[in-house]
Motif scaffolding. Structure first.
Motif, PDB file in Angstrom:
ATOM      1  N   SER A  83       0.466   2.582   8.553  1.00  0.00           N
ATOM      2  CA  SER A  83      -0.126   2.640   7.209  1.00  0.00           C
ATOM      3  C   SER A  83      -0.297   1.207   6.558  1.00  0.00           C
ATOM      4  CB  SER A  83       0.103   3.785   6.509  1.00  0.00           C
ATOM      5  OG  SER A  83      -0.620   3.682   5.046  1.00  0.00           O
ATOM      6  N   GLY A  84      -1.456   0.752   6.016  1.00  0.00           N
ATOM      7  CA  GLY A  84      -1.479  -0.490   5.471  1.00  0.00           C
ATOM      8  C   GLY A  84      -1.627  -1.796   6.292  1.00  0.00           C
TER       9      GLY A  84
ATOM     10  N   SER B 198      -3.635  -4.573   8.300  1.00  0.00           N
ATOM     11  CA  SER B 198      -5.162  -4.708   8.639  1.00  0.00           C
ATOM     12  C   SER B 198      -5.504  -4.812  10.123  1.00  0.00           C
ATOM     13  CB  SER B 198      -5.655  -6.179   7.803  1.00  0.00           C
ATOM     14  OG  SER B 198      -5.092  -7.062   8.538  1.00  0.00           O
TER      15      SER B 198
END
Length: 133
Positions: A58-59, A61
């Motif tokens: 998660s998080g 790019s």
């Protein structure tokens, strides 16, 4: 093979992570970067497709995940398997070297998780002392 000023290659001497010219520093940076650690830990669980791995980490790019995977693949930690199907499918997994590295960084990450209360307390104590100074 990179040749140093004295005509020796990096492989002609023992690696020394404290030596600024040692290539082990770059590998250490790749393995211990924020995304490198998380990708290795996730792939330790199982192989993932790119989009699955992006959701798991998660998080991150899309660009950073692609760069991290490419770097870890180049270093020999990640195996990229492209399947000739439509739509295209690419799977990522750990090589034996990657599994070994993942075990080390996973232990560190889980230790950090387990010690977060102690870290929080230390931070609060530090901030209180700094505010008084």
């Amino acid at each position: 093979m990179e040749v140093m000023e004295n005509g020796l290659s990096f492989l002609d001497r023992a690696p020394d992570v404290y030596d600024r010219t040692c290539p082990s520093r770059g590998v250490l940076e790749h393995v211990t970067s924020r995304w490198g650690v998380l990708v290795l830990i996730a792939l330790r669980e199982r192989g993932y497709r790119f989009s699955e791995l992006r959701r798991r980490v998660s998080g991150v790019s899309e660009k950073m995940l692609a760069q991290t995977l490419q770097t870890l693949e180049r270093d020999g930690f990640v195996l990229r398997e492209a399947h000739p199907v439509i739509p295209p499918r690419v799977d990522y997994s750990l090589t034996p070297l990657g599994l070994e590295a993942a075990e080390y960084v996973s232990a560190l990450a889980h230790w950090v998780e387990a010690r977060m209360c102690a870290v929080r307390d230390a931070r609060e104590g530090y901030d209180a002392r700094a505010a008084r100074a």
